[in-house]
Motif scaffolding. Structure first.
Motif, PDB file in Angstrom:
ATOM      1  N   LEU A 100      -2.423  -7.628   3.232  1.00 31.37           N
ATOM      2  CA  LEU A 100      -2.280  -6.194   2.993  1.00 31.37           C
ATOM      3  C   LEU A 100      -3.032  -5.373   4.039  1.00 31.37           C
ATOM      4  O   LEU A 100      -2.620  -4.268   4.409  1.00 31.37           O
ATOM      5  CB  LEU A 100      -2.798  -5.838   1.600  1.00 31.37           C
ATOM      6  CG  LEU A 100      -2.047  -6.440   0.407  1.00 31.37           C
ATOM      7  CD1 LEU A 100      -2.785  -6.123  -0.880  1.00 31.37           C
ATOM      8  CD2 LEU A 100      -0.619  -5.911   0.359  1.00 31.37           C
ATOM      9  N   ILE A 101      -4.158  -5.928   4.502  1.00 32.05           N
ATOM     10  CA  ILE A 101      -5.000  -5.177   5.441  1.00 32.05           C
ATOM     11  C   ILE A 101      -4.535  -5.350   6.875  1.00 32.05           C
ATOM     12  O   ILE A 101      -4.677  -4.433   7.700  1.00 32.05           O
ATOM     13  CB  ILE A 101      -6.466  -5.638   5.291  1.00 32.05           C
ATOM     14  CG1 ILE A 101      -6.945  -5.416   3.853  1.00 32.05           C
ATOM     15  CG2 ILE A 101      -7.371  -4.906   6.268  1.00 32.05           C
ATOM     16  CD1 ILE A 101      -8.322  -5.939   3.593  1.00 32.05           C
ATOM     17  N   ALA A 102      -3.963  -6.516   7.185  1.00 31.66           N
ATOM     18  CA  ALA A 102      -3.630  -6.846   8.571  1.00 31.66           C
ATOM     19  C   ALA A 102      -2.817  -5.765   9.286  1.00 31.66           C
ATOM     20  O   ALA A 102      -3.140  -5.408  10.430  1.00 31.66           O
ATOM     21  CB  ALA A 102      -2.899  -8.188   8.620  1.00 31.66           C
ATOM     22  N   PRO A 103      -1.738  -5.207   8.668  1.00 35.02           N
ATOM     23  CA  PRO A 103      -0.968  -4.185   9.404  1.00 35.02           C
ATOM     24  C   PRO A 103      -1.793  -2.949   9.759  1.00 35.02           C
ATOM     25  O   PRO A 103      -1.498  -2.269  10.740  1.00 35.02           O
ATOM     26  CB  PRO A 103       0.160  -3.837   8.426  1.00 35.02           C
ATOM     27  CG  PRO A 103       0.271  -5.015   7.519  1.00 35.02           C
ATOM     28  CD  PRO A 103      -1.127  -5.522   7.377  1.00 35.02           C
TER      29      PRO A 103
ATOM     30  N   ALA B 197      -6.679  -9.509  -8.638  1.00 39.53           N
ATOM     31  CA  ALA B 197      -5.780 -10.512  -8.070  1.00 39.53           C
ATOM     32  C   ALA B 197      -4.321 -10.201  -8.426  1.00 39.53           C
ATOM     33  O   ALA B 197      -3.424 -10.340  -7.583  1.00 39.53           O
ATOM     34  CB  ALA B 197      -6.160 -11.905  -8.561  1.00 39.53           C
ATOM     35  N   LEU B 198      -4.086  -9.774  -9.661  1.00 40.23           N
ATOM     36  CA  LEU B 198      -2.723  -9.400 -10.065  1.00 40.23           C
ATOM     37  C   LEU B 198      -2.239  -8.183  -9.287  1.00 40.23           C
ATOM     38  O   LEU B 198      -1.071  -8.112  -8.867  1.00 40.23           O
ATOM     39  CB  LEU B 198      -2.687  -9.125 -11.562  1.00 40.23           C
ATOM     40  CG  LEU B 198      -2.884 -10.342 -12.482  1.00 40.23           C
ATOM     41  CD1 LEU B 198      -2.990  -9.903 -13.932  1.00 40.23           C
ATOM     42  CD2 LEU B 198      -1.734 -11.333 -12.310  1.00 40.23           C
ATOM     43  N   LEU B 199      -3.120  -7.213  -9.068  1.00 37.57           N
ATOM     44  CA  LEU B 199      -2.745  -6.022  -8.317  1.00 37.57           C
ATOM     45  C   LEU B 199      -2.449  -6.361  -6.849  1.00 37.57           C
ATOM     46  O   LEU B 199      -1.525  -5.792  -6.248  1.00 37.57           O
ATOM     47  CB  LEU B 199      -3.864  -4.979  -8.396  1.00 37.57           C
ATOM     48  CG  LEU B 199      -4.093  -4.356  -9.778  1.00 37.57           C
ATOM     49  CD1 LEU B 199      -5.308  -3.422  -9.747  1.00 37.57           C
ATOM     50  CD2 LEU B 199      -2.851  -3.602 -10.239  1.00 37.57           C
ATOM     51  N   VAL B 200      -3.232  -7.284  -6.283  1.00 35.76           N
ATOM     52  CA  VAL B 200      -2.962  -7.731  -4.918  1.00 35.76           C
ATOM     53  C   VAL B 200      -1.590  -8.391  -4.834  1.00 35.76           C
ATOM     54  O   VAL B 200      -0.811  -8.145  -3.895  1.00 35.76           O
ATOM     55  CB  VAL B 200      -4.064  -8.695  -4.440  1.00 35.76           C
ATOM     56  CG1 VAL B 200      -3.652  -9.419  -3.155  1.00 35.76           C
ATOM     57  CG2 VAL B 200      -5.374  -7.953  -4.215  1.00 35.76           C
ATOM     58  N   THR B 201      -1.270  -9.228  -5.828  1.00 33.95           N
ATOM     59  CA  THR B 201       0.039  -9.883  -5.856  1.00 33.95           C
ATOM     60  C   THR B 201       1.160  -8.862  -5.957  1.00 33.95           C
ATOM     61  O   THR B 201       2.182  -8.962  -5.261  1.00 33.95           O
ATOM     62  CB  THR B 201       0.107 -10.860  -7.042  1.00 33.95           C
ATOM     63  OG1 THR B 201      -1.003 -11.756  -6.989  1.00 33.95           O
ATOM     64  CG2 THR B 201       1.404 -11.661  -7.006  1.00 33.95           C
ATOM     65  N   LEU B 202       0.988  -7.872  -6.821  1.00 33.58           N
ATOM     66  CA  LEU B 202       1.999  -6.820  -6.975  1.00 33.58           C
ATOM     67  C   LEU B 202       2.173  -6.044  -5.667  1.00 33.58           C
ATOM     68  O   LEU B 202       3.302  -5.743  -5.246  1.00 33.58           O
ATOM     69  CB  LEU B 202       1.593  -5.879  -8.108  1.00 33.58           C
ATOM     70  CG  LEU B 202       2.518  -4.677  -8.367  1.00 33.58           C
ATOM     71  CD1 LEU B 202       3.908  -5.163  -8.763  1.00 33.58           C
ATOM     72  CD2 LEU B 202       1.927  -3.776  -9.454  1.00 33.58           C
ATOM     73  N   ALA B 203       1.074  -5.719  -5.012  1.00 35.20           N
ATOM     74  CA  ALA B 203       1.150  -4.980  -3.748  1.00 35.20           C
ATOM     75  C   ALA B 203       1.854  -5.794  -2.668  1.00 35.20           C
ATOM     76  O   ALA B 203       2.628  -5.247  -1.866  1.00 35.20           O
ATOM     77  CB  ALA B 203      -0.257  -4.589  -3.301  1.00 35.20           C
ATOM     78  N   LEU B 204       1.595  -7.100  -2.629  1.00 33.37           N
ATOM     79  CA  LEU B 204       2.286  -7.952  -1.661  1.00 33.37           C
ATOM     80  C   LEU B 204       3.782  -7.989  -1.934  1.00 33.37           C
ATOM     81  O   LEU B 204       4.602  -7.954  -1.004  1.00 33.37           O
ATOM     82  CB  LEU B 204       1.706  -9.370  -1.704  1.00 33.37           C
ATOM     83  CG  LEU B 204       0.326  -9.566  -1.072  1.00 33.37           C
ATOM     84  CD1 LEU B 204      -0.230 -10.946  -1.399  1.00 33.37           C
ATOM     85  CD2 LEU B 204       0.392  -9.383   0.442  1.00 33.37           C
ATOM     86  N   TRP B 205       4.150  -8.080  -3.211  1.00 28.94           N
ATOM     87  CA  TRP B 205       5.572  -8.090  -3.574  1.00 28.94           C
ATOM     88  C   TRP B 205       6.243  -6.790  -3.153  1.00 28.94           C
ATOM     89  O   TRP B 205       7.362  -6.790  -2.631  1.00 28.94           O
ATOM     90  CB  TRP B 205       5.699  -8.305  -5.078  1.00 28.94           C
ATOM     91  CG  TRP B 205       7.116  -8.209  -5.572  1.00 28.94           C
ATOM     92  CD1 TRP B 205       8.125  -9.109  -5.384  1.00 28.94           C
ATOM     93  CD2 TRP B 205       7.673  -7.131  -6.326  1.00 28.94           C
ATOM     94  NE1 TRP B 205       9.282  -8.660  -5.964  1.00 28.94           N
ATOM     95  CE2 TRP B 205       9.031  -7.447  -6.561  1.00 28.94           C
ATOM     96  CE3 TRP B 205       7.160  -5.938  -6.838  1.00 28.94           C
ATOM     97  CZ2 TRP B 205       9.881  -6.615  -7.283  1.00 28.94           C
ATOM     98  CZ3 TRP B 205       8.002  -5.101  -7.557  1.00 28.94           C
ATOM     99  CH2 TRP B 205       9.335  -5.437  -7.780  1.00 28.94           C
ATOM    100  N   MET B 206       5.552  -5.682  -3.361  1.00 25.72           N
ATOM    101  CA  MET B 206       6.113  -4.397  -2.979  1.00 25.72           C
ATOM    102  C   MET B 206       6.190  -4.243  -1.464  1.00 25.72           C
ATOM    103  O   MET B 206       7.037  -3.510  -0.942  1.00 25.72           O
ATOM    104  CB  MET B 206       5.269  -3.264  -3.577  1.00 25.72           C
ATOM    105  CG  MET B 206       5.315  -3.205  -5.092  1.00 25.72           C
ATOM    106  SD  MET B 206       4.230  -1.937  -5.774  1.00 25.72           S
ATOM    107  CE  MET B 206       4.999  -0.450  -5.124  1.00 25.72           C
ATOM    108  N   GLN B 207       5.310  -4.947  -0.760  1.00 23.09           N
ATOM    109  CA  GLN B 207       5.321  -4.880   0.698  1.00 23.09           C
ATOM    110  C   GLN B 207       6.576  -5.515   1.275  1.00 23.09           C
ATOM    111  O   GLN B 207       7.042  -5.138   2.348  1.00 23.09           O
ATOM    112  CB  GLN B 207       4.070  -5.552   1.253  1.00 23.09           C
ATOM    113  CG  GLN B 207       3.789  -5.276   2.717  1.00 23.09           C
ATOM    114  CD  GLN B 207       2.531  -5.971   3.186  1.00 23.09           C
ATOM    115  OE1 GLN B 207       2.429  -7.194   3.125  1.00 23.09           O
ATOM    116  NE2 GLN B 207       1.550  -5.202   3.640  1.00 23.09           N
TER     117      GLN B 207
END
Length: 476
Positions: free
Chosen positions: A352-355, A79-89
């Motif tokens: 993250l997956i949608a694009p 969950a933390l990694l998903v949050t980090l990836a969204l922030w970087m997106q």
């Protein structure tokens, strides 16, 4: 014959192991606060309760994670990694994170609300007596009795119904001296309980499948889905009973039949509780237009409190409430973490997956509606074999789908297909609590129960459910 409400108020000793659990009042208070805020979001939509509930989630998860190890802690890390990836997106990441926190808050509050009823039921002698009566039925009607009883108990106890009826059934079977009869009796009783449990998943307002799918499909209110969903449940339960009768094992010796202790009056307290639960939930849903899960969040804890007052009196109920918040709720740490993080990862991670799958949306929309419904029925059980929790699978998939109108199907038909697949996953996936619990009582692996004991049943039931979902989609 004992009057149901008097029977419900008989006092019994609380389970000793619960009192020995370490107290965590801060975690308990945080979970209760979260539940109150999520309930207010449904009943007072003009307030900021939903926002506050979302902001409570990181604090609750931090308290949950303090004593976690292994796979459960891994969900928090993901969950933390998903949050980090969204922030970087970049753009829009905050809205996706808040949507994920909102999903996690709702799931946590729903679990806590259901746990209040389970805690009250576990200390009721009347409920245990009802379970013993069902487990002691003669072979000709035992499977049907346990299936129907499993449905009723599942509404009140959720997964606790398998634990209660499973333990009573195994204890009943162990009195049989012949090993062949004992094996077949245990197997058939446990399968009746498991299949009875999963048959309520498509329609019970207290099931996560209805709560999660209904939240994702606001255009499919509970009053529009409940009757067709009950047909789904009838197919799941009825197919199990029919296959049990058709493929009844041939025994080398004739079993000795015993009359069950007690009488039909043993089930009256259970029926009274179902009426006390179902009627207010339905009336609030229809009269006030509130979501059925909002009615459940209000009615279930109040019913549990009234039940504990009958069992223990005002002073004892106050002590029970304190122990429930500080000791019993923290015992559900692994389940709470798994479910809340599955909701967060699925909801936020879809961004993250949608694009990467946007190009597939027109292809999905181009498929005929019946094909889409058939694929949805099988999506959850197939991913369940790979270890994906149904909550994670549904919340991850749903944002990637075109709208119901674009796919040429009704929202209610989507609801029927998804909840049917959820029920199939509950009977076959070796990673779900239903197969794990059934396997533990049978002293078999969850994989053995899911694929060997239930494999042929799942194929037959899945075929019937696919035909039902497609037929309903064409009709609606």
């Amino acid at each position: 014959m004992t009057f149901p409400f008097r029977s419900l108020s008989r006092r019994g000793p609380a389970p000793a192991e619960k009192s020995a659990a370490p107290a965590e009042p801060l975690l308990g208070a945080a979970l209760v606060t979260l539940t109150v805020l999520v309930t207010l979001e449904d009943w007072a939509p003009g307030t900021q309760a939903g926002l506050w509930a979302a902001w409570c989630v990181p604090f609750v998860v931090a308290l949950l994670a303090l004593r976690l190890r292994g796979r459960r802690l891994g969900f928090v890390v993901v969950a933390l990694l998903v949050t980090l990836a969204l922030w970087m997106q970049g753009e829009g990441w905050g809205a996706r994170v808040m949507a994920g926190l909102g999903a996690a808050a709702f799931i946590g509050a729903f679990f806590v609300a259901l746990s209040t009823l389970r805690a009250a039921a576990e200390t009721s002698p009347a409920i245990r007596a009802c379970g013993q009566y069902l487990a002691a039925q003669p072979p000709g009607r035992r499977y049907l009795a346990l299936t129907l009883g499993g449905q009723a108990f599942s509404v009140l106890l959720n997964y606790g119904s398998i634990a209660l009826l499973g333990s009573l059934s195994v204890a009943s079977s162990e009195r049989e001296p012949d090993p062949e009869i004992r094996f077949h009796r245990t197997r058939r009783m446990l399968l009746a309980i498991q299949r009875g449990f999963v048959s309520v998943l498509p329609w019970s307002p207290l099931s996560f499948s209805v709560a999660i799918t209904g939240a994702l499909l606001p255009a499919a209110p509970y009053k529009a889905t409940v009757l067709p969903a009950m047909v789904t449940g009838l197919i799941v339960a009825g197919t199990g009973w029919a296959m049990d009768q058709i493929f009844r094992p041939r025994l080398t010796t004739t079993p000795v039949r015993h009359s069950p202790e007690g009488g039909p009056g043993a089930v009256l307290p259970l029926l009274a509780l179902l009426a006390l639960l179902g009627l207010p939930v339905w009336l609030l849903h229809v009269a006030f237009g509130v979501r059925v899960v909002g009615a459940v969040l209000l009615v279930v804890p109040l019913l549990a409190l009234g039940w504990v007052l009958l069992q223990a009196g005002p002073r004892g109920a106050w002590g029970r409430a304190g122990r429930f918040a500080a000791q019993e709720l923290p015992r559900y740490r692994p389940e709470l973490t798994l479910l809340m993080m599955a909701g967060y990862i699925g909801t936020a991670g879809a961004g993250l997956i949608a694009p990467h799958v946007a190009d597939f949306a027109p292809l999905i929309a181009a498929l005929p509606g019946p094909v889409i419904l058939a694929l949805l029925v099988w999506f959850i059980p197939v991913t369940g074999q790979l270890g994906m929790n149904p909550i994670l699978g549904v919340t991850l998939l749903f944002p990637l789908l075109p709208s119901a109108e674009a796919m040429g199907v009704s929202p209610v038909a989507l609801f029927i297909a998804i909840t049917a697949g959820w029920a199939l996953s509950g009977i076959t996936s070796p990673f779900t609590a239903t197969t794990l619990l059934t396997g533990s009582f049978a002293k078999k692996s969850a994989l053995h129960v899911g694929l060997k004991w239930n494999g042929a049943y799942a194929l037959v039931t899945g075929t019937l459910l696919t035909l039902w979902a497609v037929g309903f989609g064409l009709w609606s």
